[in-house]
Design a protein around this motif. Structure first.
Motif, PDB file in Angstrom:
ATOM      1  N   HIS A  53     -11.396   7.240  -6.967  1.00 28.59           N
ATOM      2  CA  HIS A  53     -11.703   8.584  -7.468  1.00 28.59           C
ATOM      3  C   HIS A  53     -12.882   8.584  -8.428  1.00 28.59           C
ATOM      4  CE1 HIS A  53      -9.417   7.063 -10.904  1.00 28.59           C
ATOM      5  NE2 HIS A  53     -10.051   7.961 -11.600  1.00 28.59           N
ATOM      6  N   GLN A  54     -13.312   7.406  -8.845  1.00 26.19           N
ATOM      7  CA  GLN A  54     -14.444   7.357  -9.767  1.00 26.19           C
ATOM      8  C   GLN A  54     -15.782   7.326  -9.025  1.00 26.19           C
ATOM      9  OE1 GLN A  54     -12.342   4.023 -11.727  1.00 26.19           O
ATOM     10  NE2 GLN A  54     -13.011   4.919 -13.640  1.00 26.19           N
ATOM     11  N   HIS A  59       0.809  -1.217   0.000  1.00 25.59           N
ATOM     12  CA  HIS A  59       0.000   0.000   0.000  1.00 25.59           C
ATOM     13  C   HIS A  59       0.841   1.266   0.000  1.00 25.59           C
ATOM     14  CE1 HIS A  59      -4.017  -1.765   0.468  1.00 25.59           C
ATOM     15  NE2 HIS A  59      -3.345  -2.764   0.991  1.00 25.59           N
ATOM     16  N   ILE A 109       0.365   3.989 -14.008  1.00 23.75           N
ATOM     17  CA  ILE A 109       0.375   3.645 -12.586  1.00 23.75           C
ATOM     18  C   ILE A 109      -0.796   4.280 -11.862  1.00 23.75           C
ATOM     19  CG2 ILE A 109       1.530   4.077 -10.406  1.00 23.75           C
ATOM     20  CD1 ILE A 109       4.006   3.333 -11.428  1.00 23.75           C
ATOM     21  N   ASP A 110      -1.042   5.538 -12.162  1.00 25.06           N
ATOM     22  CA  ASP A 110      -2.063   6.244 -11.392  1.00 25.06           C
ATOM     23  C   ASP A 110      -3.375   6.320 -12.156  1.00 25.06           C
ATOM     24  OD1 ASP A 110      -3.665   7.956  -9.960  1.00 25.06           O
ATOM     25  OD2 ASP A 110      -1.944   9.030  -9.154  1.00 25.06           O
ATOM     26  N   PRO A 111      -4.369   5.575 -11.685  1.00 22.56           N
ATOM     27  CA  PRO A 111      -5.659   5.552 -12.380  1.00 22.56           C
ATOM     28  C   PRO A 111      -6.295   6.934 -12.477  1.00 22.56           C
ATOM     29  CG  PRO A 111      -5.823   4.541 -10.209  1.00 22.56           C
ATOM     30  CD  PRO A 111      -4.370   4.747 -10.487  1.00 22.56           C
ATOM     31  N   ARG A 112      -5.950   7.830 -11.547  1.00 22.74           N
ATOM     32  CA  ARG A 112      -6.570   9.159 -11.580  1.00 22.74           C
ATOM     33  C   ARG A 112      -6.146   9.924 -12.825  1.00 22.74           C
ATOM     34  NH1 ARG A 112      -4.717  10.366  -5.580  1.00 22.74           N
ATOM     35  NH2 ARG A 112      -3.015   9.210  -6.483  1.00 22.74           N
ATOM     36  N   GLU A 160      -8.921  -7.986  -0.852  1.00 23.90           N
ATOM     37  CA  GLU A 160      -7.816  -8.084   0.102  1.00 23.90           C
ATOM     38  C   GLU A 160      -8.337  -8.329   1.514  1.00 23.90           C
ATOM     39  OE1 GLU A 160      -5.732  -4.356   1.079  1.00 23.90           O
ATOM     40  OE2 GLU A 160      -3.876  -5.519   1.001  1.00 23.90           O
ATOM     41  N   LYS A 207       3.722   1.468  -3.164  1.00 23.24           N
ATOM     42  CA  LYS A 207       3.173   1.778  -4.486  1.00 23.24           C
ATOM     43  C   LYS A 207       2.888   3.273  -4.609  1.00 23.24           C
ATOM     44  CE  LYS A 207       0.007   0.248  -8.038  1.00 23.24           C
ATOM     45  NZ  LYS A 207      -1.131  -0.562  -8.451  1.00 23.24           N
ATOM     46  N   ASN A 208       2.467   3.866  -3.486  1.00 25.61           N
ATOM     47  CA  ASN A 208       2.201   5.296  -3.517  1.00 25.61           C
ATOM     48  C   ASN A 208       3.478   6.131  -3.563  1.00 25.61           C
ATOM     49  OD1 ASN A 208      -0.803   6.310  -3.156  1.00 25.61           O
ATOM     50  ND2 ASN A 208      -0.623   4.310  -2.182  1.00 25.61           N
ATOM     51  N   ASN A 217      -7.263   3.561  -0.543  1.00 22.56           N
ATOM     52  CA  ASN A 217      -5.999   3.727  -1.259  1.00 22.56           C
ATOM     53  C   ASN A 217      -6.289   4.069  -2.717  1.00 22.56           C
ATOM     54  OD1 ASN A 217      -3.491   3.411  -2.536  1.00 22.56           O
ATOM     55  ND2 ASN A 217      -2.848   1.887  -1.042  1.00 22.56           N
ATOM     56  N   PRO A 218      -5.825   5.239  -3.177  1.00 18.30           N
ATOM     57  CA  PRO A 218      -6.183   5.699  -4.521  1.00 18.30           C
ATOM     58  C   PRO A 218      -5.646   4.814  -5.648  1.00 18.30           C
ATOM     59  CG  PRO A 218      -4.501   7.117  -3.548  1.00 18.30           C
ATOM     60  CD  PRO A 218      -4.994   6.209  -2.462  1.00 18.30           C
ATOM     61  N   LEU A 219      -4.644   4.012  -5.360  1.00 23.55           N
ATOM     62  CA  LEU A 219      -4.006   3.251  -6.435  1.00 23.55           C
ATOM     63  C   LEU A 219      -4.542   1.822  -6.571  1.00 23.55           C
ATOM     64  CD1 LEU A 219      -0.302   4.442  -6.183  1.00 23.55           C
ATOM     65  CD2 LEU A 219      -2.229   5.448  -7.375  1.00 23.55           C
ATOM     66  N   PHE A 220      -5.531   1.454  -5.750  1.00 25.48           N
ATOM     67  CA  PHE A 220      -6.107   0.122  -5.876  1.00 25.48           C
ATOM     68  C   PHE A 220      -7.607   0.256  -6.122  1.00 25.48           C
ATOM     69  CE2 PHE A 220      -2.266  -0.485  -3.429  1.00 25.48           C
ATOM     70  CZ  PHE A 220      -1.720  -1.637  -3.978  1.00 25.48           C
ATOM     71  N   ARG A 264      -5.027   8.531 -15.547  1.00 23.41           N
ATOM     72  CA  ARG A 264      -5.532   7.785 -16.682  1.00 23.41           C
ATOM     73  C   ARG A 264      -6.897   8.324 -17.083  1.00 23.41           C
ATOM     74  NH1 ARG A 264      -3.993   2.568 -14.994  1.00 23.41           N
ATOM     75  NH2 ARG A 264      -6.008   1.949 -14.228  1.00 23.41           N
ATOM     76  N   ASN A 265      -7.716   8.567 -16.068  1.00 26.93           N
ATOM     77  CA  ASN A 265      -9.069   8.995 -16.361  1.00 26.93           C
ATOM     78  C   ASN A 265      -9.181  10.433 -16.798  1.00 26.93           C
ATOM     79  OD1 ASN A 265     -10.199   6.502 -15.332  1.00 26.93           O
ATOM     80  ND2 ASN A 265     -12.041   7.747 -15.437  1.00 26.93           N
ATOM     81  N   TYR A 303     -11.848   2.650  -9.572  1.00 30.94           N
ATOM     82  CA  TYR A 303     -10.948   3.181  -8.549  1.00 30.94           C
ATOM     83  C   TYR A 303     -11.683   4.197  -7.685  1.00 30.94           C
ATOM     84  CZ  TYR A 303      -7.216   0.741 -10.848  1.00 30.94           C
ATOM     85  OH  TYR A 303      -6.417  -0.250 -11.346  1.00 30.94           O
TER      86      TYR A 303
END
Ligand SMILES: Nc1ncnc2c1ncn2[C@@H]1O[C@H](COP(=O)(O)OP(=O)(O)OP(=O)(O)O)[C@@H](O)[C@H]1O
Ligand code: SF4
Ligand SMILES: [Mg+2]
Lengths: 323, 326
Positions: B155-156, A237, A314-317, B117, A240-241, B106-109, A319-320, B153
């Protein structure tokens, strides 16, 4: 995502045009190329003919455009010093530098990231503080000093490592690699360590700072409240950040490493582009210098673009936002 | 009550050792929650509500530590467990809901990854079954198109939807107790009621007990069975919600209630009491509330009142002691 990639590529092209302009200016500013190329025996006629054949009578813009078009095709002219194709000269030296830089980068990641995590999660313990202190030493030691010290200890005193050169190389097409021979790998060790030391400390300190920051965030606390085991929180967790800045810095610094390699290559007599550049400078070999500038910048720009695109992966934010 | 409480906290004390001496953040905090019961916890900012929840979960930030008392979960002592042992309690036996859904995930998962998990950690299911369960949970918390949303994710999702995801995470391993720290404070007013109602319904369905920390007396009135009022790191009153609202035993509670116009009206709690709560390192002798209390007596300035039976609950005030003891 596609729009995003196209934008990044356009951006990259713009930057390269500016760099090419600077490289081109060196040509113009560094004196009259004709004077540099001819010898005392040449007549005024010879000079005029040379001037005409080099296209120096054309307008500034025309010359610039021609320079860019040629450069884009890998044509940087011929070396003033030995009359060889500049591109060929560089291509010959390129693999040596790239292998050195690549191995140094991998070393710095493999050592720097775990050390960063370790010093962050064991903050306050003696081993963590010792590493933290050593990293300050690492950041402040000039790389040529490190190189010379390494040579002194391992080559001169202990005699277990070669002090200079690349060892035996194997030709793979135009790429010459030292990674496939024993002597080549041995020869790579000291230069790679000396080049990566600074990088290791940078990455370690960055990862440490990022980890400490991320570990304070709410989602980490919430992950703890969900019963996620500590190691999993730290290495999955939190890490990755932290990766984004690490990737950025690593990729950006590959460019810096190529530049620093100049010093390492000189210390270890490593037959790379840096050595070529140093030689070019002493001979005022302008085509080689400007080609070096263009190629280094090209690598910088390519890396930057890759970094931006990797970010989005890497960062879905991101990506969108760019979809 | 003869039933074993799901959560039983006795004389809990939390301290923060610091350079300028030790700060006592919680002292003598005792309360219990029955299976399926919702206990509301109210009090001014800094009263120690969140601290009490964190202490129960073993999530105090060092150097903060439980320095006294005991915490029992379903009869089993948990305050003495190691962090590794608590990892099997958190999420599995105690679910958590935090205040800000925007920062809890967690923003990345993807939300699915986070749900899977949690489910796999505690229930040991295989990936596929866990994913099916994750989708079922999202359905249960009212997220439309859960089989698509599971791969999205954080943020969506909007704030309200994210808090539903957080609730799904809290419920993932069917805990017996949920500690919800201001689950609606960070949300838009228009969706606060939905989230509270959802929480209440799900806990009713599964018989889950809740420790519900909130500033909102309206939420307490509608949702909780009993209420605990905190002041300066101590409990000052505990009792059934309706009783406490209609007939507060402690002058501080009375002050808090003074601001609710009508039972059930959702208005944020306004403090109508003059002055402010003392800093933890400057708590007055005797009753901590005495400088602000309209009914203060001499005794209040020297002797600290303990929680004692009062009305249909308990209160820590000398006024009640005088009424009940001759
Ligand atoms: N690291 C620390 N060291 C000393 N005191 C602390 C520390 N962290 C928190 N505190 C104190 O503990 C007290 C309780 O805080 P807590 O967060 O539990 O309050 P709260 O009732 O949840 O308030 P809020 O309504 O604002 O959430 C606060 O007065 C705070 O100052
Ligand atoms: S003990 Fe005294 S000061 Fe404290 S609340 Fe009761 S009356 Fe007020
Ligand atoms: Mg709080």
């Amino acid at each position: 995502m596609l729009v995003f990639i196209i934008k990044r590529l356009l951006n990259a092209v713009m930057v390269m045009l500016v760099v090419a302009f600077l490289a081109f200016l060196i040509f113009r500013v560094a004196g009259d190329p004709v004077e540099l190329m001819v010898n005392e025996m040449s007549t005024q006629d010879d000079r005029d003919r040379l001037r005409e054949s080099l296209g120096l009578n054309d307008s500034f813009i025309t010359q610039y455009v021609r320079f860019v078009v040629n450069a884009a095709q890998g044509n940087f002219g011929i070396s003033f010093r030995n009359g060889q194709e500049v591109l060929g000269l560089i291509a010959e030296r390129f693999p040596a530098t790239m292998e050195l830089v690549l191995v140094a980068t991998i070393l710095s990641l493999l050592i720097g990231v775990p050390l960063g995590v370790l010093t962050a999660i064991h903050r306050g313990r003696w081993h963590s503080e010792t590493l933290q202190f050593l990293s300050i030493v690492g950041v402040s030691l000039p790389s040529f000093v490190v190189g010379i010290l390494l040579i002194l200890v391992f080559s001169v005193t202990l005699g277990i490592m070669p002090a200079f050169g690349r060892g035996e190389v194997v030709q793979l097409g135009w790429w010459s690699t030292g990674l496939l021979t024993h002597s080549g790998r041995i020869a790579l060790v000291l230069p790679a360590i000396s080049l990566s030391l600074y990088q290791i400390t940078l990455i370690m300190r960055l990862v440490r700072a990022e980890m400490m920051e991320v570990m304070r965030s709410d989602f980490i606390k919430f992950a703890r409240a969900r019963g996620v085991p500590r190691w999993r929180i730290q290495f999955r967790h939190a890490l990755k950040n932290c990766l984004m800045p690490v990737i950025t810095m690593t990729a950006m610094n590959v460019g810096a490493l190529i530049a620093f390699a100049l010093i390492t290559e000189t210390v270890f007599q490593w037959p790379g582009m840096g050595m070529l550049f140093i030689q070019a400078v002493t001979f005022i070999d302008i085509p080689v210098m400007s080609a070096y500038l263009c190629i280094i910048s090209f690598i910088f720009v390519v890396l930057n673009t890759i970094v931006d695109i990797t970010y989005a992966l890497i960062d879905p934010r991101l990506r969108n936002a760019t979809r | 009550m003869t039933q074993t409480p799901i959560l039983d906290v006795k004389a809990l004390r939390v301290e923060f050792p610091g350079r300028h001496g030790t700060v006592t953040a919680l002292a003598d905090v005792s309360f219990s929650i029955q299976p399926g019961e919702i206990l509301g916890v109210v009090g001014e900012s800094g009263a120690g509500k969140s601290m009490a929840g964190l202490a129960v979960q073993g999530l105090l930030e060092p150097p903060g530590r439980v320095s006294g008392g005991e915490v029992r979960l379903d009869g089993r002592r948990i305050d003495t467990l190691t962090d590794g042992e608590m990892e099997k309690v958190r999420g599995k036996e105690i679910g958590a809901i935090f205040q800000d859904p925007l920062t809890s995930l967690n923003p990345l998962f993807s939300v699915g990854q986070q749900l899977v998990e949690t489910i796999r950690l505690h229930l040991g299911l295989d990936r596929k079954t866990a994913r099916a369960r994750a989708i079922a949970l999202l359905t249960e918390v009212g997220i439309p198109a859960p089989d698509v949303r599971v791969d999205h994710y954080p943020h969506q999702f909007s704030g309200g939807m994210r808090q539903r995801v957080v609730i799904a995470l809290a419920l993932a391993a069917r805990p017996k107790l949920i500690i919800a720290d201001e689950p609606t404070t960070a949300l838009d007013v228009s969706i606060q009621a939905q989230i509270t109602a959802l929480l209440r319904k799900l806990c009713d369905d599964h018989g889950t007990a809740v420790m519900l920390v909130t500033h909102d007396m309206g939420v307490i009135a509608e949702t909780a069975d009993r209420v605990a009022v905190m002041y300066a790191g101590r409990l000052v009153e505990v009792g059934p919600v309706a009783e406490v609202i209609a007939n507060p035993q402690h002058p501080y509670t009375a002050g808090l209630m003074g601001s609710i116009p009508a039972l059930g009206a959702r208005v944020p709690m306004l403090t109508q009491i003059d002055g402010s709560m003392p800093r933890l390192d400057a708590i007055p002798a005797g009753c901590a509330f005495n400088p602000r209390c309209p009914k203060v007596m001499d005794r209040c300035r020297v002797e600290r009142p303990e929680l004692m039976p009062s009305g249909s609950g308990q209160s820590a005030c000398w006024l009640k002691a005088m009424e009940t003891t001759p």
